[in-house]
Design a protein around this motif. Structure first.
Motif, PDB file in Angstrom:
ATOM      1  N   ASP A 117       0.947  -1.317  -0.027  1.00 38.75           N
ATOM      2  CA  ASP A 117      -0.159   0.055   0.271  1.00 38.75           C
ATOM      3  C   ASP A 117       0.649   1.347   0.100  1.00 38.75           C
ATOM      4  O   ASP A 117       0.606   2.390  -0.808  1.00 38.75           O
ATOM      5  CB  ASP A 117      -0.850  -0.114   1.448  1.00 38.75           C
ATOM      6  CG  ASP A 117      -1.745   1.183   1.018  1.00 38.75           C
ATOM      7  OD1 ASP A 117      -2.647   1.240   0.167  1.00 38.75           O
ATOM      8  OD2 ASP A 117      -1.785   2.051   2.164  1.00 38.75           O
ATOM      9  N   ARG A 120       2.087   1.790  -3.445  1.00 37.49           N
ATOM     10  CA  ARG A 120       1.190   2.161  -4.485  1.00 37.49           C
ATOM     11  C   ARG A 120       1.100   3.624  -4.260  1.00 37.49           C
ATOM     12  O   ARG A 120       0.662   4.381  -5.236  1.00 37.49           O
ATOM     13  CB  ARG A 120       0.106   1.424  -4.003  1.00 37.49           C
ATOM     14  CG  ARG A 120      -1.009   1.239  -5.247  1.00 37.49           C
ATOM     15  CD  ARG A 120      -2.225   0.352  -4.795  1.00 37.49           C
ATOM     16  NE  ARG A 120      -2.554  -0.243  -3.543  1.00 37.49           N
ATOM     17  CZ  ARG A 120      -2.042  -1.379  -3.240  1.00 37.49           C
ATOM     18  NH1 ARG A 120      -1.075  -2.111  -3.919  1.00 37.49           N
ATOM     19  NH2 ARG A 120      -1.885  -1.889  -1.918  1.00 37.49           N
ATOM     20  N   TRP A 123       3.927   5.929  -5.516  1.00 38.81           N
ATOM     21  CA  TRP A 123       3.718   5.951  -6.968  1.00 38.81           C
ATOM     22  C   TRP A 123       2.692   6.721  -7.681  1.00 38.81           C
ATOM     23  O   TRP A 123       2.886   7.651  -8.432  1.00 38.81           O
ATOM     24  CB  TRP A 123       3.467   4.543  -7.492  1.00 38.81           C
ATOM     25  CG  TRP A 123       3.580   4.503  -9.005  1.00 38.81           C
ATOM     26  CD1 TRP A 123       2.654   4.275  -9.977  1.00 38.81           C
ATOM     27  CD2 TRP A 123       4.688   4.418  -9.902  1.00 38.81           C
ATOM     28  NE1 TRP A 123       2.965   4.243 -11.406  1.00 38.81           N
ATOM     29  CE2 TRP A 123       4.410   4.303 -11.441  1.00 38.81           C
ATOM     30  CE3 TRP A 123       6.077   4.493  -9.593  1.00 38.81           C
ATOM     31  CZ2 TRP A 123       5.383   4.161 -12.319  1.00 38.81           C
ATOM     32  CZ3 TRP A 123       6.953   4.684 -10.583  1.00 38.81           C
ATOM     33  CH2 TRP A 123       6.487   4.467 -11.967  1.00 38.81           C
ATOM     34  N   GLN A 161       3.999  -4.039 -10.597  1.00 37.03           N
ATOM     35  CA  GLN A 161       2.555  -3.778 -10.798  1.00 37.03           C
ATOM     36  C   GLN A 161       2.439  -2.301 -11.325  1.00 37.03           C
ATOM     37  O   GLN A 161       1.055  -2.119 -11.723  1.00 37.03           O
ATOM     38  CB  GLN A 161       1.706  -3.886  -9.443  1.00 37.03           C
ATOM     39  CG  GLN A 161       2.175  -2.771  -8.499  1.00 37.03           C
ATOM     40  CD  GLN A 161       1.345  -3.195  -7.095  1.00 37.03           C
ATOM     41  OE1 GLN A 161       0.235  -2.996  -7.046  1.00 37.03           O
ATOM     42  NE2 GLN A 161       2.041  -3.162  -6.020  1.00 37.03           N
ATOM     43  N   PHE A 162       3.254  -1.555 -11.584  1.00 34.31           N
ATOM     44  CA  PHE A 162       3.195  -0.145 -11.901  1.00 34.31           C
ATOM     45  C   PHE A 162       3.948  -0.154 -13.298  1.00 34.31           C
ATOM     46  O   PHE A 162       4.982  -0.663 -13.690  1.00 34.31           O
ATOM     47  CB  PHE A 162       3.918   0.708 -11.139  1.00 34.31           C
ATOM     48  CG  PHE A 162       3.593   0.442  -9.467  1.00 34.31           C
ATOM     49  CD1 PHE A 162       2.431   0.976  -9.074  1.00 34.31           C
ATOM     50  CD2 PHE A 162       4.691   0.066  -8.537  1.00 34.31           C
ATOM     51  CE1 PHE A 162       1.682   0.798  -8.009  1.00 34.31           C
ATOM     52  CE2 PHE A 162       4.016   0.103  -7.480  1.00 34.31           C
ATOM     53  CZ  PHE A 162       2.760   0.336  -6.909  1.00 34.31           C
TER      54      PHE A 162
END
Length: 183
Positions: A117, A120, A123, A161-162
């Motif tokens: 988290d 995330r 980012w 994931q980015f």
């Protein structure tokens, strides 16, 4: 251990910022500053009493902001470095999204309860075309606030994931993650 307790009972009480003058820490902060160079607006997430922010500003001039989650640390940062902007935030999501060309979070993620988290949210702070730099120890460190030690595998899982590119490398005692956001 929450940020306030860690900062007041360890970082400030023992003046840990003096360690930032050691060559290995200067090298780490220079690498962070070099990775974000080329931008104009930078933020140092988890700046403590502001010393890391001031050091990186010396290596990479620009509009630097230091952010921390301990109100007393930010109060000290403002006293030590009145020419730098410092923000106290209760959580990372309080930081404006997409506002910074360069986001540095050095030696913080190992203190965080939910690193996925946290990353995330980091980012989201990076502006399009910007850079996120995260460093963390690559081995166990005797520090009361460290919750984990990351490996290349765990860091890869956090950053894959980015969209954009993420380079993960181990140098000296640190992992360096340099993630570039697409414009």
């Amino acid at each position: 251990m929450d940020a306030k307790t860690y900062l007041e009972n360890h970082w400030m009480k023992h003046e840990v910022w003096n360690r930032l003058l050691a060559p290995m820490h200067q090298d780490r902060l220079r690498k962070c500053a070099d990775a974000v160079a080329g931008g104009k607006a930078f933020v140092d997430i988890g700046c403590g009493c502001g010393h890391s922010t001031a050091i990186m500003k010396g290596f990479c001039p620009g509009d630097w902001t230091g952010v921390d989650f301990g109100e007393s640390a930010i109060a000290e940062a403002r006293k030590f470095f009145p020419d730098i902007k410092f923000l106290y935030c209760l959580q990372t999501s309080d930081i404006p999204k997409g506002a910074y060309d360069g986001v540095v979070c050095s030696e913080v993620i190992e203190h965080v309860e939910d690193p996925a988290d946290f990353v995330r949210t980091l980012w989201e702070i990076v502006a399009p075309g910007g850079v996120l730099v995260v460093t963390t120890p690559n081995r166990p460190v005797n520090d009361p606030g460290h919750l984990r030690v990351f490996s290349r595998l765990t860091l890869t899982a956090l950053f894959e994931q980015f969209p954009g590119t993420a380079e993960i490398r181990s140098e000296g005692r640190c992992w360096y993650v340099i993630a570039r956001k697409e414009a």
